[in-house]
Design a protein around this motif. Sequence first.
Motif, PDB file in Angstrom:
ATOM      1  N   LEU A 210      44.930  39.995  50.338  1.00  0.00           N
ATOM      2  CA  LEU A 210      45.451  38.799  51.377  1.00  0.00           C
ATOM      3  C   LEU A 210      44.237  38.522  52.315  1.00  0.00           C
ATOM      4  O   LEU A 210      43.855  37.254  52.618  1.00  0.00           O
ATOM      5  N   LYS A 211      43.912  39.785  52.917  1.00  0.00           N
ATOM      6  CA  LYS A 211      42.837  39.798  53.884  1.00  0.00           C
ATOM      7  C   LYS A 211      41.530  38.939  53.418  1.00  0.00           C
ATOM      8  O   LYS A 211      40.907  38.243  54.082  1.00  0.00           O
ATOM      9  N   SER A 212      41.290  39.577  52.248  1.00  0.00           N
ATOM     10  CA  SER A 212      39.844  38.982  51.598  1.00  0.00           C
ATOM     11  C   SER A 212      40.084  37.578  51.296  1.00  0.00           C
ATOM     12  O   SER A 212      38.962  36.887  51.199  1.00  0.00           O
ATOM     13  N   SER A 213      41.075  37.197  50.569  1.00  0.00           N
ATOM     14  CA  SER A 213      41.382  35.812  50.413  1.00  0.00           C
ATOM     15  C   SER A 213      41.265  34.822  51.582  1.00  0.00           C
ATOM     16  O   SER A 213      40.579  33.631  51.625  1.00  0.00           O
ATOM     17  N   ALA A 214      41.818  35.297  52.599  1.00  0.00           N
ATOM     18  CA  ALA A 214      41.797  34.366  54.016  1.00  0.00           C
ATOM     19  C   ALA A 214      40.294  34.430  54.213  1.00  0.00           C
ATOM     20  O   ALA A 214      39.958  33.425  54.611  1.00  0.00           O
ATOM     21  N   GLY A 215      39.619  35.510  54.360  1.00  0.00           N
ATOM     22  CA  GLY A 215      38.398  35.821  55.004  1.00  0.00           C
ATOM     23  C   GLY A 215      37.310  35.150  53.875  1.00  0.00           C
ATOM     24  O   GLY A 215      36.452  34.191  54.411  1.00  0.00           O
ATOM     25  N   ILE A 216      37.064  35.568  52.837  1.00  0.00           N
ATOM     26  CA  ILE A 216      36.043  34.978  51.863  1.00  0.00           C
ATOM     27  C   ILE A 216      36.428  33.752  51.373  1.00  0.00           C
ATOM     28  O   ILE A 216      35.492  32.884  51.469  1.00  0.00           O
ATOM     29  N   GLY A 217      37.752  33.331  51.094  1.00  0.00           N
ATOM     30  CA  GLY A 217      38.186  32.391  50.896  1.00  0.00           C
ATOM     31  C   GLY A 217      37.597  31.000  52.096  1.00  0.00           C
ATOM     32  O   GLY A 217      37.157  29.900  51.643  1.00  0.00           O
ATOM     33  N   SER A 218      37.731  31.406  53.122  1.00  0.00           N
ATOM     34  CA  SER A 218      37.544  30.434  54.303  1.00  0.00           C
ATOM     35  C   SER A 218      35.917  30.094  54.142  1.00  0.00           C
ATOM     36  O   SER A 218      35.659  29.051  54.458  1.00  0.00           O
ATOM     37  N   LEU A 219      35.176  31.318  53.794  1.00  0.00           N
ATOM     38  CA  LEU A 219      33.689  30.998  53.949  1.00  0.00           C
ATOM     39  C   LEU A 219      33.281  30.428  52.860  1.00  0.00           C
ATOM     40  O   LEU A 219      32.635  29.022  53.072  1.00  0.00           O
ATOM     41  N   LEU A 220      33.713  30.584  51.736  1.00  0.00           N
ATOM     42  CA  LEU A 220      33.468  30.005  50.394  1.00  0.00           C
ATOM     43  C   LEU A 220      33.858  28.279  50.466  1.00  0.00           C
ATOM     44  O   LEU A 220      33.073  27.502  50.147  1.00  0.00           O
ATOM     45  N   MET A 221      34.958  28.079  51.267  1.00  0.00           N
ATOM     46  CA  MET A 221      35.355  26.598  51.592  1.00  0.00           C
ATOM     47  C   MET A 221      34.227  25.894  52.123  1.00  0.00           C
ATOM     48  O   MET A 221      34.066  24.726  52.353  1.00  0.00           O
ATOM     49  N   ASP A 222      33.684  26.609  53.111  1.00  0.00           N
ATOM     50  CA  ASP A 222      32.659  26.209  54.058  1.00  0.00           C
ATOM     51  C   ASP A 222      31.345  26.110  53.378  1.00  0.00           C
ATOM     52  O   ASP A 222      30.303  25.768  53.817  1.00  0.00           O
ATOM     53  N   GLY A 223      31.215  26.529  52.097  1.00  0.00           N
ATOM     54  CA  GLY A 223      30.062  26.712  51.313  1.00  0.00           C
ATOM     55  C   GLY A 223      29.171  27.789  51.719  1.00  0.00           C
ATOM     56  O   GLY A 223      28.010  27.848  51.444  1.00  0.00           O
ATOM     57  N   ALA A 243      37.939  39.158  43.121  1.00  0.00           N
ATOM     58  CA  ALA A 243      37.104  38.201  43.569  1.00  0.00           C
ATOM     59  C   ALA A 243      36.940  37.051  42.691  1.00  0.00           C
ATOM     60  O   ALA A 243      36.593  35.980  43.192  1.00  0.00           O
ATOM     61  N   TYR A 244      37.204  37.341  41.385  1.00  0.00           N
ATOM     62  CA  TYR A 244      37.197  36.123  40.389  1.00  0.00           C
ATOM     63  C   TYR A 244      38.407  35.147  40.726  1.00  0.00           C
ATOM     64  O   TYR A 244      38.041  33.830  40.892  1.00  0.00           O
ATOM     65  N   ASP A 245      39.524  35.876  41.096  1.00  0.00           N
ATOM     66  CA  ASP A 245      40.749  34.811  41.490  1.00  0.00           C
ATOM     67  C   ASP A 245      40.478  33.938  42.849  1.00  0.00           C
ATOM     68  O   ASP A 245      40.747  33.007  42.847  1.00  0.00           O
ATOM     69  N   ILE A 246      39.456  34.467  43.537  1.00  0.00           N
ATOM     70  CA  ILE A 246      39.349  33.919  45.147  1.00  0.00           C
ATOM     71  C   ILE A 246      38.533  32.876  44.476  1.00  0.00           C
ATOM     72  O   ILE A 246      38.562  31.568  45.326  1.00  0.00           O
ATOM     73  N   LEU A 247      37.533  33.132  43.910  1.00  0.00           N
ATOM     74  CA  LEU A 247      36.299  32.065  43.516  1.00  0.00           C
ATOM     75  C   LEU A 247      37.307  30.885  42.703  1.00  0.00           C
ATOM     76  O   LEU A 247      36.868  29.642  42.780  1.00  0.00           O
ATOM     77  N   LYS A 248      38.039  31.233  41.808  1.00  0.00           N
ATOM     78  CA  LYS A 248      38.873  30.333  40.989  1.00  0.00           C
ATOM     79  C   LYS A 248      39.866  29.625  42.019  1.00  0.00           C
ATOM     80  O   LYS A 248      39.760  28.412  41.967  1.00  0.00           O
ATOM     81  N   ALA A 249      40.422  30.062  42.922  1.00  0.00           N
ATOM     82  CA  ALA A 249      41.361  29.508  43.968  1.00  0.00           C
ATOM     83  C   ALA A 249      40.864  28.508  44.791  1.00  0.00           C
ATOM     84  O   ALA A 249      41.339  27.600  45.353  1.00  0.00           O
ATOM     85  N   THR A 250      39.388  28.853  45.096  1.00  0.00           N
ATOM     86  CA  THR A 250      38.775  27.973  45.968  1.00  0.00           C
ATOM     87  C   THR A 250      37.887  26.903  45.316  1.00  0.00           C
ATOM     88  O   THR A 250      37.046  26.223  45.762  1.00  0.00           O
ATOM     89  N   ASP A 251      38.051  27.086  43.990  1.00  0.00           N
ATOM     90  CA  ASP A 251      37.522  25.972  42.919  1.00  0.00           C
ATOM     91  C   ASP A 251      35.816  26.165  43.250  1.00  0.00           C
ATOM     92  O   ASP A 251      35.144  25.257  43.028  1.00  0.00           O
ATOM     93  N   VAL A 252      35.233  27.438  43.577  1.00  0.00           N
ATOM     94  CA  VAL A 252      33.909  27.720  43.837  1.00  0.00           C
ATOM     95  C   VAL A 252      33.157  28.132  42.214  1.00  0.00           C
ATOM     96  O   VAL A 252      32.301  27.573  41.992  1.00  0.00           O
ATOM     97  N   ARG A 253      34.122  28.883  41.739  1.00  0.00           N
ATOM     98  CA  ARG A 253      33.623  29.050  40.129  1.00  0.00           C
ATOM     99  C   ARG A 253      34.917  29.384  39.540  1.00  0.00           C
ATOM    100  O   ARG A 253      35.977  30.025  39.790  1.00  0.00           O
ATOM    101  N   ARG A 254      34.817  28.621  38.213  1.00  0.00           N
ATOM    102  CA  ARG A 254      35.901  28.637  37.420  1.00  0.00           C
ATOM    103  C   ARG A 254      35.635  29.609  36.257  1.00  0.00           C
ATOM    104  O   ARG A 254      34.627  29.881  35.767  1.00  0.00           O
ATOM    105  N   ARG A 255      36.532  30.732  35.975  1.00  0.00           N
ATOM    106  CA  ARG A 255      36.505  31.677  34.641  1.00  0.00           C
ATOM    107  C   ARG A 255      37.985  31.692  34.241  1.00  0.00           C
ATOM    108  O   ARG A 255      38.736  31.991  35.067  1.00  0.00           O
ATOM    109  N   GLY A 256      38.021  31.518  32.969  1.00  0.00           N
ATOM    110  CA  GLY A 256      39.311  31.588  32.334  1.00  0.00           C
ATOM    111  C   GLY A 256      40.300  30.357  32.790  1.00  0.00           C
ATOM    112  O   GLY A 256      39.967  29.342  33.352  1.00  0.00           O
ATOM    113  N   VAL A 257      41.627  30.842  32.589  1.00  0.00           N
ATOM    114  CA  VAL A 257      42.607  29.862  32.747  1.00  0.00           C
ATOM    115  C   VAL A 257      43.242  29.640  34.087  1.00  0.00           C
ATOM    116  O   VAL A 257      43.395  30.615  34.710  1.00  0.00           O
TER     117      VAL A 257
END
Length: 347
Positions: A210-223, A243-257
């Motif tokens: 959760l903490k990683s999603s909030a933190g890394i996710g916020s940054l990835l959304m900022d580019g 990590a892949y799930d956070i990338l997928k959730a933020t639409d930064v990188r898709r992998r799989g379904v």
Amino acid sequence: MSSKKQVKAGNVLIGGGAPVSVQSMLNTPAGDIDACVKQALALESAGCEIIRTTVPDLSAVRTVAALKEAVSVPIVADIHFDYRMALEAAEAGADKIRLNPGNIGADDRVKAVADKCRQKEIPIRIGVNSGSVEKSILAKYGAPTAQALVESAMYHVGLLQKFDFDDIVISLKSSSVQTAVKAYRLMAQTADYPLHVGITEAGTERMGLLKSSAGIGSLLMDGIGDTVRVSLTADPVKEVYAAYDILKATDVRRRGVNLVSCPTCGRTKIDLIGLAARVEDALKNCQKQITVAVMGCAVNGPGEAANADIGVAGGNGYGLLFSKGKILRKIKEEELFTELMKEIEKL
Ligand code: SF4
């Protein structure tokens, strides 16, 4: 705001528009070659793109050499205070060194490491964290604030630049999500080096994620962010999936379904929670870039999941199979899972 500058660790490009890469770190004893190789192979097959290992002594240098033989993923040598380990690890084939030049002593040692890395064409990651901020900087800010972390990183950058070394990646880790996010945002405005993003000591699987999603996710959304490490008190393979799930959730990188499923409500008349869990598990290694929907009812399901390549919507004892919002056919509840899987096979 991904960095314009690009560095290369083995066959992986970091920054300069390259895909945001996923990394993790071995937690097996550094001198235990068999255990380290086994874990590195597990990480590689989970899709880990950069593997870090700590190098406290010469036995760990031998591990670096063994890892280079065993996997094709770039290996990063994590060095704390002994600059000779950095030189040895670079000789042993490390693809990147993680070290803070301010921690290894006099200038001649920094120069030796910078020269070796230049000769081997490998980058250095400067990794600042709340506990590593220099006393003088701490005194200035009173606490390891975002500004303090950035100033500390720039101090280490300056030591490498003094010897014309510029193949640098920076990380600024704090266990405070707020501080880490502020620090990375400030860093992105301060210098143009690729950023390794993560929340340190994030915790066990659930809160860490959760903490990683909030933190890394916020940054990835900022580019912001060029390579990601999710830190979990858990098996490192789980860090890679996270990590892949956070990338997928933020639409930064898709992998799989991409699985879309509704929260269920009073309209749901089938075991949707069970079905969604079964579908997720069955598709966890599926590499198709598709969206699959598992929705609770036919009234809203197909419409709400209109983008899904294939999906099911529950009825009373049956379900509807749909694709891109169009109903394909009606299926008995007990056959929904199998029929959905058959359709996914065809895609
Ligand atoms: Fe409820 Fe249907 Fe929406 Fe699911 S799709 S939450 S069952 S209305």
